[in-house]
Design a protein around this motif. Structure first.
Motif, PDB file in Angstrom:
ATOM      1  N   LEU A 182       0.847  -1.185   0.000  1.00  0.00           N
ATOM      2  CA  LEU A 182       0.000   0.000   0.000  1.00  0.00           C
ATOM      3  C   LEU A 182       0.886   1.240   0.000  1.00  0.00           C
ATOM      4  O   LEU A 182       1.846   1.309   0.766  1.00  0.00           O
TER       5      LEU A 182
ATOM      6  N   SER B 130      -4.751  13.033  -8.936  1.00  0.00           N
ATOM      7  CA  SER B 130      -5.374  11.759  -9.296  1.00  0.00           C
ATOM      8  C   SER B 130      -4.260  10.752  -9.559  1.00  0.00           C
ATOM      9  O   SER B 130      -3.091  11.118  -9.701  1.00  0.00           O
TER      10      SER B 130
ATOM     11  N   SER C  57      -3.238   3.647 -10.679  1.00  0.00           N
ATOM     12  CA  SER C  57      -2.380   2.655 -10.030  1.00  0.00           C
ATOM     13  C   SER C  57      -1.905   1.587 -11.006  1.00  0.00           C
ATOM     14  O   SER C  57      -0.807   1.059 -10.861  1.00  0.00           O
TER      15      SER C  57
ATOM     16  N   THR D 224       1.068   5.723  -0.740  1.00  0.00           N
ATOM     17  CA  THR D 224       0.494   7.005  -1.113  1.00  0.00           C
ATOM     18  C   THR D 224       1.390   7.649  -2.158  1.00  0.00           C
ATOM     19  O   THR D 224       2.594   7.387  -2.214  1.00  0.00           O
TER      20      THR D 224
ATOM     21  N   THR E 214      -4.224   8.596  -1.530  1.00  0.00           N
ATOM     22  CA  THR E 214      -4.009   7.225  -1.079  1.00  0.00           C
ATOM     23  C   THR E 214      -4.408   6.247  -2.170  1.00  0.00           C
ATOM     24  O   THR E 214      -4.985   6.609  -3.186  1.00  0.00           O
ATOM     25  N   GLY E 215      -4.128   4.970  -1.915  1.00  0.00           N
ATOM     26  CA  GLY E 215      -4.526   3.942  -2.862  1.00  0.00           C
ATOM     27  C   GLY E 215      -6.028   3.849  -3.030  1.00  0.00           C
ATOM     28  O   GLY E 215      -6.525   3.476  -4.090  1.00  0.00           O
ATOM     29  N   GLY E 216      -6.752   4.231  -1.974  1.00  0.00           N
ATOM     30  CA  GLY E 216      -8.202   4.209  -2.029  1.00  0.00           C
ATOM     31  C   GLY E 216      -8.807   5.460  -2.629  1.00  0.00           C
ATOM     32  O   GLY E 216     -10.031   5.563  -2.745  1.00  0.00           O
ATOM     33  N   GLY E 217      -7.952   6.414  -2.997  1.00  0.00           N
ATOM     34  CA  GLY E 217      -8.442   7.627  -3.646  1.00  0.00           C
ATOM     35  C   GLY E 217      -8.721   8.785  -2.724  1.00  0.00           C
ATOM     36  O   GLY E 217      -9.195   9.839  -3.166  1.00  0.00           O
ATOM     37  N   LYS E 218      -8.394   8.628  -1.455  1.00  0.00           N
ATOM     38  CA  LYS E 218      -8.586   9.750  -0.526  1.00  0.00           C
ATOM     39  C   LYS E 218      -7.514  10.793  -0.783  1.00  0.00           C
ATOM     40  O   LYS E 218      -6.341  10.462  -0.932  1.00  0.00           O
ATOM     41  N   THR E 219      -7.935  12.064  -0.821  1.00  0.00           N
ATOM     42  CA  THR E 219      -7.012  13.135  -1.168  1.00  0.00           C
ATOM     43  C   THR E 219      -6.906  14.169  -0.051  1.00  0.00           C
ATOM     44  O   THR E 219      -7.808  14.319   0.770  1.00  0.00           O
TER      45      THR E 219
END
Length: 117
Positions: free
Chosen positions: A31, A70, A73, A33, A52-57
């Protein structure tokens, strides 16, 4: 070892837009960032945006609402869309990768963004 290669910097007029890209040389395991920092002459390096990998900015106060980060991955690439650019956005922009739970941090060589008034 991971190498990060940035592209997209250059000269732009105030109010204009620019898009930066940063590609990793190989797949990054685990994982992680991805993000961007910038450093203007005579100033410290500041965080611009992180994803983050989950798209949290998260964004620095100076760019929130104007910049968008953006990532793709599958391509190990992170982007920074910069709109409504101001002369104070002039800096060298560095992309980075941090592998969560490790001390692995990778930095790009930097790309110059110059905003003329």
């Amino acid at each position: 070892q991971v190498q990060l290669v940035e592209s997209g910097g250059g000269l732009v007029q105030a109010g204009g837009s620019q898009r930066l890209s940063c590609a990793a040389s190989r797949r990054i395991f685990g994982l992680y960032t991805m993000g961007w920092h910038r450093q203007a002459p005579g100033k410290q390096r500041d965080m611009v945006a992180v994803i983050t990998g989950g798209g949290k900015t998260n964004y620095g106060d100076d760019v929130a609402g104007r910049f968008t980060i953006s990532r793709d991955s599958a391509k190990n690439t992170v982007y920074l869309q910069m709109n409504s650019l101001k002369p104070e956005d002039t800096a060298v922009y560095y992309c980075y990768v941090h592998v969560i739970g490790t001390r692995e941090d990778y930095w790009g060589q930097g790309t110059q963004v110059t905003v003329s008034s």
